[in-house]
Design a protein around this motif. Structure first.
Motif, short mmCIF file in Angstrom:
data_model
loop_
_atom_site.label_atom_id
_atom_site.label_comp_id
_atom_site.label_asym_id
_atom_site.label_seq_id
_atom_site.Cartn_x
_atom_site.Cartn_y
_atom_site.Cartn_z
N TRP A 241 0.83 -1.21 0.00
CA TRP A 241 0.00 0.00 0.00
C TRP A 241 0.86 1.26 0.00
CZ3 TRP A 241 -4.48 2.17 -0.96
CH2 TRP A 241 -4.79 3.41 -0.38
N LYS A 245 1.67 0.85 -4.27
CA LYS A 245 0.56 1.55 -4.93
C LYS A 245 1.03 2.74 -5.76
CE LYS A 245 -3.32 -0.55 -3.83
NZ LYS A 245 -4.31 -1.02 -4.84
N LYS A 270 4.20 -0.98 -9.85
CA LYS A 270 3.66 -1.31 -8.52
C LYS A 270 4.78 -1.56 -7.51
CE LYS A 270 -0.67 -3.18 -10.31
NZ LYS A 270 -1.60 -4.34 -10.35
#
Length: 331
Positions: A241, A245, A270
């Motif tokens: 995250w 992200k 990513k």
């Protein structure tokens, strides 16, 4: 409106989880005000490229936490002298993007302390043209929050060091932070006050009470805290995250070492190195494709790269260029 006490927690990974939990479970009928203070940390906007916003060497050296939030906007630095506020409420179709609605209570409270704060641009608060507060919003399923910083006495010099753009040459699709002239609220106060005193003064003003005990509250239950800790664990404590992200980006970095030039090109998706090419005039023995393959598929973070190369003889491929020098080039 009700106030929610976060029990003095300083962990941004928990505080952002509290905010998300309240957003997901409350706010349809009532409005909630949450205050929280974080230990030194960088809070990244939802659509930003994390590595592009931070000084990685300084962040790692100082143990500064880096956490991505739900809302958009730019990266901000938090410390124990920065008070964060969040209004969590119903998204009535008129409030989202209306930063004035949610910052006006803070402006009024600051003015009551003799601080001539005002809106600056779309979503900042400023005094004499210097930024003291940045604000952002997030909306989902009929609920929203508007949150912001109040830099009471934050260490501005730490802010500038921690948010310094990374040394890597990065071509990114992420939203970049706009650096502004900043100030602390304490610079405009006649007398110094603590963060707790500051919070109490704002609460009294916002809720129009003389006694802090008269502020209406919602007290988080054991079940609430259990769910909050789950959110923290599953989202805000996860590298995927906070870094993964990030939008896709390309890195190009080259250095002229005594033993030759090394030019590295990375494609990162990513947070994972999907492609690596190494060029240069160094004198190595091994096929450079082996070194490129070793770091392909690895997270673009120092610890992961070090682990991938821990049993790998980099000098065999780059000549008299050490593994440490090569890793410093990559990250």
């Amino acid at each position: 409106m009700k106030f929610i006490d976060n029990k003095g927690i300083l962990d941004p990974m928990v505080n952002l989880a509290i905010e998300e939990y309240i957003l997901e479970n409350f706010g349809e009928k009532d409005t909630y005000l949450l205050f929280y203070v974080n230990k030194p940390s960088i809070i990244i906007g939802r659509n930003q490229n994390t590595i592009e916003e931070i000084n990685t060497d300084y962040v790692e050296e100082k143990g500064i936490k880096v956490v991505r939030r739900l809302s958009g906007g730019g990266a901000v630095y938090h410390d124990e002298q920065n008070l964060n506020f969040s209004f969590i409420t119903k998204d009535d179709g008129e409030s989202f993007q209306n930063f004035a609605k949610f910052t006006q209570p803070m402006i009024d409270a600051l003015k009551s302390l003799g601080v001539p704060a005002e809106m600056q641009g779309r979503n900042d608060l400023a005094v004499e043209g210097r930024k003291i507060s940045g604000n952002a919003m997030f909306s989902t399923r009929g609920r929203m929050f508007s949150h912001g910083t109040l830099m009471l006495d934050s260490k501005i010099e730490e802010l500038s060091k921690a948010l310094k753009v990374n040394k890597l040459k990065i071509e990114s699709k992420g939203i970049k932070s706009v650096r502004s002239r900043v100030a602390t609220i304490s610079e405009f106060l006649e007398e110094k006050i603590t963060v707790d005193q500051f919070k109490e003064l704002i609460l009294k003003h916002v809720f129009e009470v003389d006694n802090i005990n008269d502020v209406p509250q919602y007290v988080l239950t054991e079940e609430d805290w259990k769910n909050i800790n789950e959110i923290s664990k599953n989202r805000y404590q996860q590298w995927e995250w906070n870094y993964g992200k990030s939008p896709s980006y390309n890195v190009q970095e080259s250095t002229k070492f005594p033993a030759g030039l090394v030019d590295v090109r990375l494609d990162v998706q990513k947070g994972i190195i999907e492609n690596c090419k190494i060029y240069g005039d160094f004198f190595g023995i091994g096929n450079i494709a082996d070194l490129e393959a070793r770091i392909t598929g690895v997270r673009h973070e120092r610890q992961a790269i070090e682990k991938a190369l821990e049993d790998f003889d980099v000098s065999h491929y780059l000549g008299k260029i050490t593994k440490e020098d090569f890793i410093n080039l990559l990250y």
